[in-house]
Design a protein around this motif. Structure first.
Motif, PDB file in Angstrom:
ATOM      1  N   LYS A  59       0.740  -1.261  -0.066  1.00  0.00           N
ATOM      2  CA  LYS A  59       0.004  -0.035  -0.066  1.00  0.00           C
ATOM      3  C   LYS A  59       0.811   1.185  -0.081  1.00  0.00           C
ATOM      4  CE  LYS A  59      -3.694   2.333   2.536  1.00  0.00           C
ATOM      5  NZ  LYS A  59      -4.602   2.350   3.730  1.00  0.00           N
ATOM      6  N   GLU A  60       1.983   1.287   0.786  1.00  0.00           N
ATOM      7  CA  GLU A  60       2.782   2.356   0.919  1.00  0.00           C
ATOM      8  C   GLU A  60       3.352   2.625  -0.352  1.00  0.00           C
ATOM      9  OE1 GLU A  60       5.379   1.709   4.041  1.00  0.00           O
ATOM     10  OE2 GLU A  60       3.981   2.139   5.618  1.00  0.00           O
ATOM     11  N   ALA A  61       3.920   1.491  -1.105  1.00  0.00           N
ATOM     12  CA  ALA A  61       4.589   1.549  -2.328  1.00  0.00           C
ATOM     13  C   ALA A  61       3.647   2.148  -3.321  1.00  0.00           C
ATOM     14  CB  ALA A  61       5.220   0.308  -2.584  1.00  0.00           C
ATOM     15  N   GLN A  62       2.286   1.633  -3.485  1.00  0.00           N
ATOM     16  CA  GLN A  62       1.387   2.306  -4.282  1.00  0.00           C
ATOM     17  C   GLN A  62       1.242   3.785  -4.066  1.00  0.00           C
ATOM     18  OE1 GLN A  62      -1.734  -0.213  -3.384  1.00  0.00           O
ATOM     19  NE2 GLN A  62      -1.342  -1.818  -5.335  1.00  0.00           N
ATOM     20  N   GLU A  63       1.300   4.128  -2.889  1.00  0.00           N
ATOM     21  CA  GLU A  63       0.839   5.590  -2.470  1.00  0.00           C
ATOM     22  C   GLU A  63       1.874   6.426  -2.972  1.00  0.00           C
ATOM     23  OE1 GLU A  63       0.053   5.478   1.767  1.00  0.00           O
ATOM     24  OE2 GLU A  63      -1.924   5.172   1.581  1.00  0.00           O
ATOM     25  N   ARG A  64       3.200   5.850  -2.649  1.00  0.00           N
ATOM     26  CA  ARG A  64       4.526   6.634  -3.189  1.00  0.00           C
ATOM     27  C   ARG A  64       4.347   6.811  -4.792  1.00  0.00           C
ATOM     28  NH1 ARG A  64       7.269   3.516   0.630  1.00  0.00           N
ATOM     29  NH2 ARG A  64       7.894   2.206  -0.885  1.00  0.00           N
ATOM     30  N   ALA A  65       4.022   5.554  -5.522  1.00  0.00           N
ATOM     31  CA  ALA A  65       4.021   5.847  -6.785  1.00  0.00           C
ATOM     32  C   ALA A  65       3.067   6.682  -7.361  1.00  0.00           C
ATOM     33  CB  ALA A  65       3.947   4.350  -7.119  1.00  0.00           C
ATOM     34  N   GLU A  66       1.840   6.843  -6.647  1.00  0.00           N
ATOM     35  CA  GLU A  66       0.721   7.790  -6.976  1.00  0.00           C
ATOM     36  C   GLU A  66       1.166   9.062  -6.926  1.00  0.00           C
ATOM     37  OE1 GLU A  66      -2.860   9.354  -8.651  1.00  0.00           O
ATOM     38  OE2 GLU A  66      -1.956   7.078  -8.588  1.00  0.00           O
ATOM     39  N   LYS A  67       1.679   9.422  -5.669  1.00  0.00           N
ATOM     40  CA  LYS A  67       2.140  10.847  -5.562  1.00  0.00           C
ATOM     41  C   LYS A  67       3.352  11.188  -6.300  1.00  0.00           C
ATOM     42  CE  LYS A  67       1.573  10.636  -0.343  1.00  0.00           C
ATOM     43  NZ  LYS A  67       2.124  10.661   0.844  1.00  0.00           N
TER      44      LYS A  67
END
Length: 237
Positions: A77-85
């Motif tokens: 989830k954190e990796a997805q959020e970083r990628a989205e940011k």
């Protein structure tokens, strides 16, 4: 006194012997049965202990597996959020690079417009004036390269005072004049909305304002209606 016949005595002796053997056998059986019971009880206790230990180990393994699963899900989830940011940041930067903005922000008045004639100009007015106080922050209307910056209109004549000219990616040029101070120099790359100067009243000026032009070349005489050009880029002044 009567005597027991020999054959009768032998029969009695055999009977007694068989009884003793049977009694002894029963004793052994009882002893063995008791031992078997004790052994069975001990075995049962061992099974219970082993079963309890296995259950605890299984529960611990399940707990560790759950924790690992949760940690993996959280990391994903954190990796997805970083990628989205990062994607949103790149998209915002792309939009900013492709966008246009006003040369001044906040409160201003539009004074002399493009094509106006009068005693202040040898020819018709070549740009759009923004009446603002001296020291107002002037911004690049679009990203590009500074091709002129300096006094004497940056080479376009003393009437412009301190001036800046920026070349944009569509081969148009923006010019900013009557500046009080400059914050860029020739050859410098600038972004949309970047601070490039402070407004003033240098050169041939009747009061503090920003003289703004859109040109087809970097030089005086190639000006186009800046209000219409800015509107074409989605900016209304």
């Amino acid at each position: 006194m009567s005597k027991t016949p020999k054959n009768v005595a032998k029969s009695i002796s055999g009977t007694r012997a068989r009884a003793a053997v049977i009694a002894a056998g029963l004793g052994v059986s009882v002893a063995l049965g008791a031992g078997s019971a004790v052994a069975a009880q001990a075995t049962g206790q061992g099974d219970v202990f082993s079963s309890g230990t296995a259950s605890k180990l299984a529960e611990s393994a399940r707990h560790q597996a759950d924790q690992q699963h949760q940690a993996a899900a959280s990391a994903k989830k954190e990796a997805q959020e970083r990628a989205e940011k990062e994607r949103a940041s790149r998209e915002a930067e792309r939009k900013k690079l492709n966008s246009w903005t006003k040369p001044v922000e906040g409160s201003y008045d539009l004074s002399a417009g493009f094509g106006n004639s009068g005693g202040r100009w040898a020819n018709k007015h070549s740009g759009q004036d923004f009446a603002v106080p001296t020291g107002t922050q002037v911004k690049s209307v679009h990203g590009g390269t500074v091709v002129k910056a300096g006094p004497n209109g940056a080479g376009d004549g003393s009437s412009y005072g301190n001036a800046v000219v920026i070349k944009h990616d569509d081969n148009t040029y923006s010019q900013y004049a009557h500046l009080d101070s400059l914050q860029v120099k020739p050859g410098q790359q600038v972004k949309t909305g970047q601070d490039i100067a402070k407004s003033g009243s240098t050169g041939n000026s009747s009061g503090p304002h920003l003289h703004f032009e859109i040109r087809s070349t970097p030089d005086y005489g190639s000006g186009k209606d800046p209000v219409g050009e800015m509107r074409g880029h989605g900016v209304h002044v």
